[in-house]
Design a protein around this motif. Structure first.
Motif, PDB file in Angstrom:
ATOM      1  N   GLU A  53       0.810  -1.215   0.000  1.00 59.26           N
ATOM      2  CA  GLU A  53       0.000   0.000   0.000  1.00 59.26           C
ATOM      3  C   GLU A  53       0.849   1.273   0.000  1.00 59.26           C
ATOM      4  O   GLU A  53       0.307   2.382  -0.083  1.00 59.26           O
ATOM      5  CB  GLU A  53      -0.940   0.019   1.214  1.00 59.26           C
ATOM      6  N   LEU A  54       2.176   1.171   0.083  1.00 55.88           N
ATOM      7  CA  LEU A  54       3.024   2.365   0.082  1.00 55.88           C
ATOM      8  C   LEU A  54       2.842   3.148  -1.214  1.00 55.88           C
ATOM      9  O   LEU A  54       2.756   2.563  -2.299  1.00 55.88           O
ATOM     10  CB  LEU A  54       4.493   1.977   0.224  1.00 55.88           C
ATOM     11  N   PRO A  55       2.812   4.469  -1.140  1.00 54.87           N
ATOM     12  CA  PRO A  55       2.742   5.263  -2.372  1.00 54.87           C
ATOM     13  C   PRO A  55       4.032   5.137  -3.166  1.00 54.87           C
ATOM     14  O   PRO A  55       5.117   5.042  -2.597  1.00 54.87           O
ATOM     15  CB  PRO A  55       2.529   6.688  -1.859  1.00 54.87           C
ATOM     16  N   ARG A  56       3.907   5.109  -4.469  1.00 55.82           N
ATOM     17  CA  ARG A  56       5.096   4.981  -5.330  1.00 55.82           C
ATOM     18  C   ARG A  56       4.715   5.413  -6.736  1.00 55.82           C
ATOM     19  O   ARG A  56       3.533   5.497  -7.082  1.00 55.82           O
ATOM     20  CB  ARG A  56       5.603   3.535  -5.335  1.00 55.82           C
ATOM     21  N   LEU A  57       5.716   5.677  -7.550  1.00 54.43           N
ATOM     22  CA  LEU A  57       5.497   5.876  -8.979  1.00 54.43           C
ATOM     23  C   LEU A  57       5.457   4.492  -9.621  1.00 54.43           C
ATOM     24  O   LEU A  57       6.357   3.686  -9.411  1.00 54.43           O
ATOM     25  CB  LEU A  57       6.603   6.734  -9.578  1.00 54.43           C
ATOM     26  N   ALA A  58       4.422   4.228 -10.395  1.00 59.43           N
ATOM     27  CA  ALA A  58       4.170   2.864 -10.849  1.00 59.43           C
ATOM     28  C   ALA A  58       4.427   2.696 -12.341  1.00 59.43           C
ATOM     29  O   ALA A  58       4.265   3.622 -13.132  1.00 59.43           O
ATOM     30  CB  ALA A  58       2.725   2.466 -10.530  1.00 59.43           C
ATOM     31  N   GLY A  59       4.838   1.493 -12.694  1.00 59.28           N
ATOM     32  CA  GLY A  59       5.002   1.076 -14.082  1.00 59.28           C
ATOM     33  C   GLY A  59       4.709  -0.402 -14.191  1.00 59.28           C
ATOM     34  O   GLY A  59       4.708  -1.122 -13.186  1.00 59.28           O
ATOM     35  N   TRP A  60       4.511  -0.902 -15.387  1.00 54.57           N
ATOM     36  CA  TRP A  60       3.953  -2.242 -15.537  1.00 54.57           C
ATOM     37  C   TRP A  60       4.875  -3.344 -15.055  1.00 54.57           C
ATOM     38  O   TRP A  60       4.408  -4.421 -14.684  1.00 54.57           O
ATOM     39  CB  TRP A  60       3.486  -2.476 -16.975  1.00 54.57           C
ATOM     40  N   TRP A  61       6.205  -3.126 -15.027  1.00 53.36           N
ATOM     41  CA  TRP A  61       7.086  -4.211 -14.570  1.00 53.36           C
ATOM     42  C   TRP A  61       7.171  -4.291 -13.049  1.00 53.36           C
ATOM     43  O   TRP A  61       7.732  -5.217 -12.501  1.00 53.36           O
ATOM     44  CB  TRP A  61       8.481  -4.079 -15.189  1.00 53.36           C
ATOM     45  N   GLY A  62       6.589  -3.308 -12.363  1.00 52.33           N
ATOM     46  CA  GLY A  62       6.471  -3.414 -10.918  1.00 52.33           C
ATOM     47  C   GLY A  62       5.195  -4.106 -10.493  1.00 52.33           C
ATOM     48  O   GLY A  62       4.994  -4.386  -9.310  1.00 52.33           O
ATOM     49  N   ALA A  67       1.693 -12.174 -11.682  1.00 58.76           N
ATOM     50  CA  ALA A  67       0.503 -12.996 -11.905  1.00 58.76           C
ATOM     51  C   ALA A  67      -0.561 -12.253 -12.705  1.00 58.76           C
ATOM     52  O   ALA A  67      -1.420 -12.880 -13.342  1.00 58.76           O
ATOM     53  CB  ALA A  67      -0.073 -13.456 -10.570  1.00 58.76           C
ATOM     54  N   THR A  68      -0.519 -10.909 -12.665  1.00 57.36           N
ATOM     55  CA  THR A  68      -1.533 -10.130 -13.380  1.00 57.36           C
ATOM     56  C   THR A  68      -0.927  -9.181 -14.408  1.00 57.36           C
ATOM     57  O   THR A  68      -1.655  -8.427 -15.049  1.00 57.36           O
ATOM     58  CB  THR A  68      -2.368  -9.304 -12.372  1.00 57.36           C
ATOM     59  N   ARG A  69       0.389  -9.244 -14.582  1.00 57.87           N
ATOM     60  CA  ARG A  69       1.076  -8.263 -15.426  1.00 57.87           C
ATOM     61  C   ARG A  69       0.542  -8.240 -16.848  1.00 57.87           C
ATOM     62  O   ARG A  69       0.444  -7.184 -17.484  1.00 57.87           O
ATOM     63  CB  ARG A  69       2.578  -8.557 -15.418  1.00 57.87           C
ATOM     64  N   PHE A  70       0.197  -9.391 -17.397  1.00 56.13           N
ATOM     65  CA  PHE A  70      -0.200  -9.451 -18.795  1.00 56.13           C
ATOM     66  C   PHE A  70      -1.712  -9.453 -19.005  1.00 56.13           C
ATOM     67  O   PHE A  70      -2.185  -9.734 -20.099  1.00 56.13           O
ATOM     68  CB  PHE A  70       0.435 -10.678 -19.471  1.00 56.13           C
ATOM     69  N   ARG A  71      -2.447  -9.108 -17.959  1.00 58.27           N
ATOM     70  CA  ARG A  71      -3.883  -8.896 -18.166  1.00 58.27           C
ATOM     71  C   ARG A  71      -4.155  -7.559 -18.843  1.00 58.27           C
ATOM     72  O   ARG A  71      -5.252  -7.324 -19.358  1.00 58.27           O
ATOM     73  CB  ARG A  71      -4.614  -8.982 -16.819  1.00 58.27           C
ATOM     74  N   MET A  72      -3.129  -6.697 -18.833  1.00 59.74           N
ATOM     75  CA  MET A  72      -3.168  -5.450 -19.569  1.00 59.74           C
ATOM     76  C   MET A  72      -4.453  -4.649 -19.292  1.00 59.74           C
ATOM     77  O   MET A  72      -4.739  -4.306 -18.162  1.00 59.74           O
ATOM     78  CB  MET A  72      -3.009  -5.714 -21.083  1.00 59.74           C
ATOM     79  N   HIS A  73      -5.246  -4.408 -20.364  1.00 59.02           N
ATOM     80  CA  HIS A  73      -6.441  -3.578 -20.254  1.00 59.02           C
ATOM     81  C   HIS A  73      -7.528  -4.221 -19.409  1.00 59.02           C
ATOM     82  O   HIS A  73      -8.473  -3.555 -18.984  1.00 59.02           O
ATOM     83  CB  HIS A  73      -7.008  -3.288 -21.646  1.00 59.02           C
ATOM     84  N   LEU A  74      -7.397  -5.533 -19.154  1.00 60.32           N
ATOM     85  CA  LEU A  74      -8.404  -6.208 -18.347  1.00 60.32           C
ATOM     86  C   LEU A  74      -8.256  -5.885 -16.868  1.00 60.32           C
ATOM     87  O   LEU A  74      -9.169  -6.129 -16.087  1.00 60.32           O
ATOM     88  CB  LEU A  74      -8.317  -7.723 -18.563  1.00 60.32           C
ATOM     89  N   GLN A  75      -7.075  -5.362 -16.485  1.00 58.56           N
ATOM     90  CA  GLN A  75      -6.856  -5.009 -15.083  1.00 58.56           C
ATOM     91  C   GLN A  75      -6.095  -3.694 -15.032  1.00 58.56           C
ATOM     92  O   GLN A  75      -4.866  -3.679 -14.943  1.00 58.56           O
ATOM     93  CB  GLN A  75      -6.089  -6.113 -14.344  1.00 58.56           C
ATOM     94  N   PRO A  76      -6.798  -2.578 -15.097  1.00 56.11           N
ATOM     95  CA  PRO A  76      -6.125  -1.275 -15.167  1.00 56.11           C
ATOM     96  C   PRO A  76      -5.492  -0.826 -13.865  1.00 56.11           C
ATOM     97  O   PRO A  76      -4.655   0.079 -13.868  1.00 56.11           O
ATOM     98  CB  PRO A  76      -7.261  -0.329 -15.577  1.00 56.11           C
ATOM     99  N   GLU A  77      -5.853  -1.430 -12.746  1.00 52.12           N
ATOM    100  CA  GLU A  77      -5.285  -1.029 -11.463  1.00 52.12           C
ATOM    101  C   GLU A  77      -3.914  -1.671 -11.254  1.00 52.12           C
ATOM    102  O   GLU A  77      -3.718  -2.857 -11.515  1.00 52.12           O
ATOM    103  CB  GLU A  77      -6.218  -1.423 -10.320  1.00 52.12           C
ATOM    104  N   PHE A  78      -2.970  -0.868 -10.751  1.00 49.66           N
ATOM    105  CA  PHE A  78      -1.620  -1.359 -10.451  1.00 49.66           C
ATOM    106  C   PHE A  78      -1.664  -2.194  -9.176  1.00 49.66           C
ATOM    107  O   PHE A  78      -2.155  -1.754  -8.142  1.00 49.66           O
ATOM    108  CB  PHE A  78      -0.686  -0.159 -10.271  1.00 49.66           C
TER     109      PHE A  78
END
Length: 424
Positions: A271-280, A284-295
């Motif tokens: 739950e810590l605030p951070r700057l997010a990107g897809w490799w973080g 298990a959900t990284r490649f759901r792409m548009h199906l899971q917009p939440e980081f």
């Protein structure tokens, strides 16, 4: 080895190299040569480490996978790209005294500093300052000043520094503690260079970390001159976060990806605030792409990653870290202390008043770099070193930095460097 056992002649220096089993590691690196083909006397690993011979093969392995497999190289081949950065995690953790899930290789040092300050520097009206040690590496200073401005904090109010006392060159731990006692309630982050870039001083990190935590401050470290150079125990010392480059003592090439450490008590807090990107994101959900917009951050230091790993740049890091695992840092550290001890012994024999070593004499308080104040004609000294084929560096107005790196430098290198200085 006690300084009393040292001797100043060339035969003695060569005998030390012959007797040292780690001397053979020099053959595992490419050593630059002069125009006439003679090898240079390279004592500049504090700026850019030499190239491991295995680095080329690992880069070519990645290029071949790209040529032969195309996009399938992410999951096929000798070293699939999807998890490439994971190969660096365990050996990198061993170098900095961390748990593997606390370490990630990514970006450059200053990029990683900004990413981690985005998490750990969260100013409030009461606690908004950042404390730095001096002399600070310029990039650190630029990053901290820009973070203050970005968060709406005036630099004159938010930047606190503590440096050596007038007439001294080294930072006293008690002066940092005094600054923390005086300003601790308004300090959010204490940012320290574990090994100072200019003086080579190795700070008492556990002592200063404990003092900062007692005031409620986060502690971050710049390990640019410490990783692969001095013994570190970031997890046990309870350092909050740290960053380092890998092109100096880690010998991974110019601009190579750096490393970052986040203590597990923070890394596990998704739950810590951070700057997010897809490799973080959680794999298990990284490649759901548009199906899971939440980081959804993975519960490790990997969560601070932004982009997929730069495989061609990471290949030399693999080669370099493998050499550290083979040689072992404790053995390298012991050799480093002998090398700098011998250099100190030879410098003590120079004519009084010509050079002054400002790096701590106590081996435990320095890395493999010795910094010298050249009091007499520093430009002539630099010219003589260049003419003699010695590669070190000079910081105006009169600081000469030389680093006998235990992976590829030897006692004869130290002897030859001191001989050039003696002949100026």
């Amino acid at each position: 080895m006690s300084p009393d056992a040292f001797q100043p002649d060339e035969a003695f220096a060569r005998s030390l190299d012959i007797a040292d089993p780690l001397s053979s590691f020099a053959e595992r690196f490419h050593l630059p040569c002069r125009p006439d083909g003679r090898p240079l006397l390279y004592l500049c690993g504090h700026s850019l480490g030499l190239q491991p011979r295995e680095a080329r093969a690992l880069v070519e392995e990645a290029l071949s996978a790209w040529a032969d497999l195309g996009v399938e190289g992410h999951f096929r081949g000798a070293a699939p790209w999807y998890a490439y950065h994971e190969q660096l995690r365990a050996p990198g953790a061993r170098l900095v005294g961390a748990e593997p899930h606390e370490v990630v290789f990514m970006n450059g040092l200053t990029v990683n500093l900004h990413l981690l300050l985005a998490t750990f520097y969260r100013p409030t009206p009461e606690r908004f300052a950042i404390l730095l040690d001096e002399p600070a590496f310029p990039s650190d200073l630029y990053a901290v000043r820009s973070q203050l401005r970005h968060r709406g904090v005036e630099v004159r109010d938010g930047l606190l520094t503590v440096g050596p006392r007038p007439g001294e060159h080294l930072l006293r731990a008690e002066d940092v503690e005094e600054a923390l006692d005086r300003h601790g309630e308004r300090i959010a982050v204490v940012w320290l260079n574990a090994v100072n870039f200019l003086t080579g001083q190795f700070l008492d990190v556990p002592r200063l970390t404990a003092a900062a935590h007692a005031q409620g401050c986060f502690v971050g470290l710049d390990l640019a001159h410490a990783a692969g150079n001095v013994p570190l125990r970031l997890h046990d010392w309870e350092v909050d976060f740290a960053v380092w480059c890998s092109y100096k003592y880690l010998n991974s090439g110019p601009g190579a990806p750096g490393g970052a450490f986040v203590h597990e008590r923070h890394a596990r807090q998704v739950e810590l605030p951070r700057l997010a990107g897809w490799w973080g994101n959680d794999p298990a959900t990284r490649f759901r792409m548009h199906l899971q917009p939440e980081f959804v951050p993975v519960a490790s230091a990997d969560a601070w990653q932004l982009s997929n790993p730069p495989v061609l740049a990471m290949a030399p890091v693999r080669a370099a870290l493998a050499l550290f695992d083979e040689a072992t840092l404790p053995a390298l550290r012991a050799r480093s202390e002998r090398l700098t001890g011998y250099l100190h012994y030879l410098l003590d024999r120079l004519s009084p008043g010509r050079v002054e070593v400002i790096t701590p004499r106590e081996p435990a308080r320095r890395g493999c770099q010795l910094s010298l104040l050249v009091h007499d004609r520093p430009e002539d000294v630099v010219a003589a070193l260049e003419a003699g084929g010695a590669v070190c560096d000079f910081r105006p107005p009169n600081v000469l930095r030389a680093a006998p790196v235990p992976l590829y430098n030897g006692f004869h290198d130290v002897w030859a460097f001191a001989r050039i200085l003696a002949g100026v």
